[in-house]
Structures are given as C-alpha cells and as structure tokens.
Design an enzyme around this catalytic site. Structure first.
Site, mmCIF file in Angstrom:
data_model
loop_
_atom_site.group_PDB
_atom_site.id
_atom_site.type_symbol
_atom_site.label_atom_id
_atom_site.label_comp_id
_atom_site.label_asym_id
_atom_site.label_seq_id
_atom_site.Cartn_x
_atom_site.Cartn_y
_atom_site.Cartn_z
ATOM 1 C CD GLU A 141 -11.303 3.772 0.578
ATOM 2 O OE1 GLU A 141 -10.761 4.096 1.512
ATOM 3 O OE2 GLU A 141 -11.091 2.816 -0.290
ATOM 4 C CD GLU A 148 -11.240 -0.772 -0.232
ATOM 5 O OE1 GLU A 148 -10.136 -0.835 -0.081
ATOM 6 O OE2 GLU A 148 -12.022 -0.588 0.793
ATOM 7 C CG HIS A 166 -2.071 0.956 1.284
ATOM 8 N ND1 HIS A 166 -1.779 2.465 1.002
ATOM 9 C CD2 HIS A 166 -3.500 0.870 1.425
ATOM 10 C CE1 HIS A 166 -3.085 2.990 0.723
ATOM 11 N NE2 HIS A 166 -3.909 2.096 1.101
ATOM 12 C CB CYS A 208 -8.666 4.574 5.866
ATOM 13 S SG CYS A 208 -9.726 3.926 4.680
#
Length: 639
Positions: free
Chosen positions: A325, A309, A187, A405
C-alpha cells in the site's frame, strides 16, 4: 543516542528539477484537485462526502453521514498538505480555503472538545465504545497533524487551539487513572501526533498521553478483549492485526496491518528520543531489521498480503499479488526519518530513499490526478482482472477511492519533502538526501548556509558550497548510499580521506566562506538479486540505477514479459531521449525471448533453437502506467 534536529521548510529551500517539480505538482494540481473531490464537485471522481459530513455535524446541512468511519482523516491530510505548501509558497486563495476548513472544524466541534463527524452525526451514543475498530483516535491524530502544519505555516492559532481542546478531551477519557479507559487506538496515529503537539505547545500532558498509549499496548488483560466483551462482540479478533498481541518492547517481528505498524513504530522512535528510552529504541532497531531485511519489496513497499493489508512471514514477497500500500511506504519514510534523528545510520537513509523514489511515487500519476492504492511488481491485466485473489490489484490508477487514505497522504508527503533532506546538531550538519537545495542553520553562533547542486537521482555527482561570515569548525556528514560501489570526496578540488561510519562520510575541518565539497558516487545500472529465500525471485534480477528501480512495460516490449530472459554478458545501457516519457531516462539491455510459433501446443519437448535475440526497454518503476495500460514486470529472468 543521537539528538539530531530535522530541518523544516523554513530552513530548506528546494530548487531541483526532480522533487521541486513534484512539490509544484502538488501545489498547482493535486491540492486543488483533491479540494474539489472533498467538496464533491470534481466530475471525474466519485463523491467524497467529507466536507458535507462536516457541515452536517456543524448543523449547517441536513442529511445522513456518508463515507468511511474515518472520513475526517481525508480533510485532515489535505489541511496538512496545504500547510506544508503554504510554508514555502504563500497563496492567498489556498489559505482562504484552509481557513474555511478550520472555521468549519470549529463549528462542528462539540463544547467538550469532541470532534468526529461520524459519531456527531450518526451514532453519538457510541462514542469511545469501540476504540479498536472505529478510528476516533486515528482521525484525531490526523486532525492534530493538519492543525500543526497549518499553524507552523501561517502562525494562525485557531486550528491548533481546536486540536488542543480535542486532545484535552481525549486525555479525560484515556489513562491509568480511575474511571478512565485503559486502552489505546486500534489504528495507531494519534501517538505520533501527540508528540508533535507536545513539541509545538510544550504541554507535557500530550507527551505523557502518547507514552501511555504506546506502553499500554498489548498488556494483559488485553484492552481490546475487555472492550469487545463490554459490547458483547464475540468475534475472533486477531490482536496482531493492530500490533496488540504483546507489549511493544517484546515484539520481535513486524506483524499485522502495515500502515498501523509504521505509525506505531514512528511514535516509538519519537518517544525514545524525547524520553531517552533506550529499550524503546532497541525495540525499534529490532523491528526495523525484520521489516527491511526480510519483509520489504525492492521498491520500498511493505505489507505483502491483501488480507488485512498486512505483513505475513519472512521472505513472502510475491510480485503479482504484492499489496504494498502507498500509505505503508509513506509510513516507512516517517519511521526511517525519525530513526535518523536518534540513531544516525545510513541504512535508514537508504530505505527512506528507496521508498521515496519507488514505492511512493508509483502511487501517483505524473499528472497528479490518478492514484494507486496497491503497488504490485508484476501485472498481467488479463489475469489480474479475472482472479479473485488479485482483486486489490488495479491495472490503471484510479481517480479516487472509497477508502481514500493514500491520495492525500501522498500530497502531504511530497509537499513536505524539504523536511527529509537535512538534520543538524551542535557538531554540524547531516545530509540524508541529495537534491538541489539550500540548508540554513545556526552553528558557532552564526547562520551558515550549505548549498547543494546535483542532477540526482540521474547523476552521482554532488557539489556542496559552504557560505558563512566567520570561519568555524564543524562536521558535514554525507550519506554514502548502499547502492554506491565507490565514492570519492574532494574539498576545494583536493581528494580527502573521510571517516565513514554507519554509512555516513564525515568531513571535519575549519570551514571558511566559499569552501566546496564534491562527492562523486559511482552510478551504473546494476542487476540486483534477491535473498535466496525470496522464492518468487529465484533466478531473476531487477534493474536498478542509483536509488531508482526500473521495470519493463508492454508498451515498449510487447506482451508476455515473463518470457524475457536477460543476457548475462551484455551490460545494460542508460539513455535520455527528448520526448520520451516526459523527459525521464530509460535503460536498454540485450535479452532473449521465445521464437514465435504457429499452432503451438500447450506442452512439448524442449528444443535448442526456440529463442530469438531482442533488446528490451526499461523505465523507472514509479512511472509505469502513465501511457497505455498493459503488462508490467520488475523482476526479470536471467541467464
């Protein structure tokens, strides 16, 4: 390549009724509310365990680690939001809380600089063994960003020193040298954080490490596969999920997890600027075109699929299953802003504005205590609550999430909104966003102030005043938004012709104290259509006025919103009404809907008199679901 300097909170004073109110909401409500959640004392939200994990890691509590493997990133983003807030609004109580966090981080940090509570508490023997999945570098990146924001706001070095030790530790683990891991994070995040750390400290090693992570990504043999073999992981991992399928300069389309992609592309733009890397900038431009012209919702949302996602394919932009998102739109703003500093083009400002006013603000309720992780463009609660393929879509905002997040990400963005309005260089100042504000910068060896007054985004009239001691010659560049159907510029009351290039109108002259610019942009309600290849929106339009996208809700228009058909011959009308939706405007427009019938069978022949005239009410998309829960719709059928 442009080398613009973005202005920070110390150079910009914001005092408008739109963004200032939201920054105030973050300062007075969101940051304290999230602090209570992080400390597990907010009764209206599930426990976070974040502070508790830190105390366990510091040896001050006994217990098990709880939460996500990346739980540390929540407190990091909270610290960053606190730093941005303190930079413009000193607050002894908030600074004391932030100092408590910094002290706790110092006590939890290991002697070699390592800092990640999951591995300190739960699996210390597995450090750096699964960089692909376990987010050590992601958490480190957010911690670095939080420390920098706090240092810049207060001048206190402790947090910065902690993160320099962490970054130094990471540099002993990764790189091209023998004995180091030749890899990069699963990530992305640390790449852009390291560039920030380099800019603050001047330590070139941090820039080089960021550059290494970006350029090593996707090379063969692939690090993620080598790492998986070492731990005997035989799962079939999709390398595109982490943008590791090919080297970044060879990537033609945006693939994989949308938030990860945005953080990677942001770092690429930063590195292109710092290293004068035209090939990296070209890759950014190519990916930008794919994202914003083929894979972005009208709200500035990106990442259409709940699965991973992720981005899917060009023009796959479903409304009722849109993932979009909140963090992905925030990442898009980060990337757009960075591109503006190296490649001045109004398209970046347009997208930044679109995401800010729509896809990001929809992620937080108007009281600051409820959040959307996912931002669909159509909601039918009866269906959404029963379909497995819509499980990610929520019909009301949530107080918190297990994977939290988005809430602190919104907080850090809104508290730093000052940073996105202006940039400057030796030739003058660029105005990217419109809001009541003052910008201060050095030009021709003197301090100059540009004051901006407007009622944006509800009014297209912008007034700017130059304040200075001595006359000076420089540019004032004004972004002319893509939605504007015409713009007039006056200097001291007289219309002037301006050179418009790449979406910016340049006013160049020898300026004197008190000179005024008036920018008047056409702002009417527009019916916007989608590209013909966006199959979900065939025969439909969205209502947009200025940068704000509107939607319709059940509370104003009844049920079965998909039955509504806009009348083509009537223009939508724009209104303000005292007491309506906390002072927000709304749109009314003439439409048709099916005539009510009793005992209607499921299917029947079409007849000519099956509809009745009606007037519908549309509200700003970002404000939906702040009243009664119900249906919502952005794209409307039209005659």
């Amino acid at each position: 390549m442009y080398k613009l300097n973005a202005m920070d909170e110390k150079q910009v004073t914001l005092n408008d009724s739109f963004w200032s109110e939201r920054a105030k909401l973050v300062r007075e409500t969101v940051i304290p509310y999230q602090w209570r959640i992080l400390n597990d004392i907010e009764l209206d939200a599930p426990p976070s365990f974040t502070i508790r994990n830190l105390k366990i890691a510091a040896g001050e509590m006994h217990g098990e680690f709880n939460g996500m493997v990346f739980q540390d990133s929540d407190i990091a983003k909270w610290l960053e939001a606190a730093g941005y807030s303190l930079a413009v609004h000193p607050d002894k109580d908030l600074e004391r809380m932030a100092d408590e966090v910094v002290d706790l981080l110092e006590r939890a940090q290991e002697p070699d600089g390592y800092l990640d509570t999951y591995f300190i508490v739960k699996e210390p023997h597995k450090k750096w063994t699964n960089v692909r999945d376990w987010h050590e570098l992601y958490c480190a990146g957010h911690l670095i960003e939080g420390a920098i924001a706090y240092f810049e706001a207060t001048g206190k070095r402790k947090a910065l020193d902690i993160m320099c030790r962490l970054a130094d530790h990471i540099s002993t683990k990764f790189g091209p040298e023998p004995g180091k891991l030749k890899g990069y994070p699963g990530h992305e995040e640390i790449e852009l954080a390291l560039v920030k750390l380099y800019r603050v400290t001047g330590n070139r090693a941090y820039l080089d490490l960021s550059n290494y992570f970006v350029n090593e990504r996707g090379n063969q043999p692939n690090f993620f596969r080598i790492e998986a073999e070492a731990r005997q992981d035989e799962s079939n991992y999709n390398l595109a999920y982490s943008q590791a399928h090919v080297p970044v300069r060879e990537q033609q389309t945006a693939e994989g997890h949308a938030v990860r992609a945005m953080y990677l592309y942001s770092a690429m733009a930063d590195l292109a600027k710092e290293l004068n890397d035209e090939s990296l900038l070209d890759a950014c431009r190519r990916l930008w075109s794919n994202v914003t012209q083929k894979r972005m919702f009208i709200t500035g949302g990106i990442g259409s699929s709940a699965h991973e996602e992720a981005f899917t394919v060009d023009y796959d932009l479903p409304n009722d299953r849109a993932y979009a998102e909140t963090c992905a739109s925030i990442g898009l703003v980060f990337w757009a802003h960075r591109m503006l500093q190296t490649d001045l083009n109004g398209d970046y400002g347009d997208v930044m504005e679109r995401a800010l006013y729509n896809g990001i603000l929809s992620g937080i309720s108007m009281d600051g205590k409820k959040y959307f992780y996912v931002n669909p463009l159509e909601v039918w609660p009866t269906t959404t609550n029963h379909r497995h393929d819509m499980q990610s879509v929520k019909t009301t905002r949530q107080s918190w999430f297990g994977c939290a997040c988005c809430p602190p990400n919104v907080a850090r963005l809104l508290s730093s909104i000052h940073r996105y309005i202006y940039s400057y260089d030796s030739e003058g100042i660029c105005v990217h966003l419109y809001a009541n504000s003052e910008a201060r910068w050095k030009q021709s060896e003197q301090l100059i102030t540009l004051s901006q007054q407007s009622e944006y985004p509800w009014d297209g009239r912008i007034n700017l005043t130059v304040q200075m001691h001595e006359p000076a010659e420089f540019d004032i560049k004004l972004r002319i938004p893509g939605w504007s159907e015409g713009a007039t510029t006056r200097v001291n009351g007289k219309i002037v012709s301006t050179h418009i290039e790449s979406g910016y109108a340049t006013v160049h002259r020898r300026w004197e104290d008190g000179d005024q610019i008036e920018l008047l942009m056409s702002m009417r309600v527009q019916r916007v259509k989608a590209n013909k290849d966006v199959r979900a929106n065939a025969g439909k339009v969205a209502l947009q006025r200025g940068p704000v996208v509107f939607c319709i809700e059940e509370v104003d228009n009844g049920t079965n919103l998909s039955d509504i058909v806009l009348k083509r011959q009537f223009e939508p009308e724009f209104h303000f009404r005292e007491g309506f939706l906390e002072g927000l405007p709304y749109i009314t427009v003439q439409a048709w809907r099916s005539a009510p019938k009793k005992d209607e069978i499921l299917y029947s022949p079409l007849s000519v008199d099956e509809r009745v005239s009606t007037v519908i009410t549309a509200i700003p998309y970002f404000s939906w679901c702040n009243r009664e829960p119900g249906e919502m719709l952005v794209w409307l059928r039209t005659e």
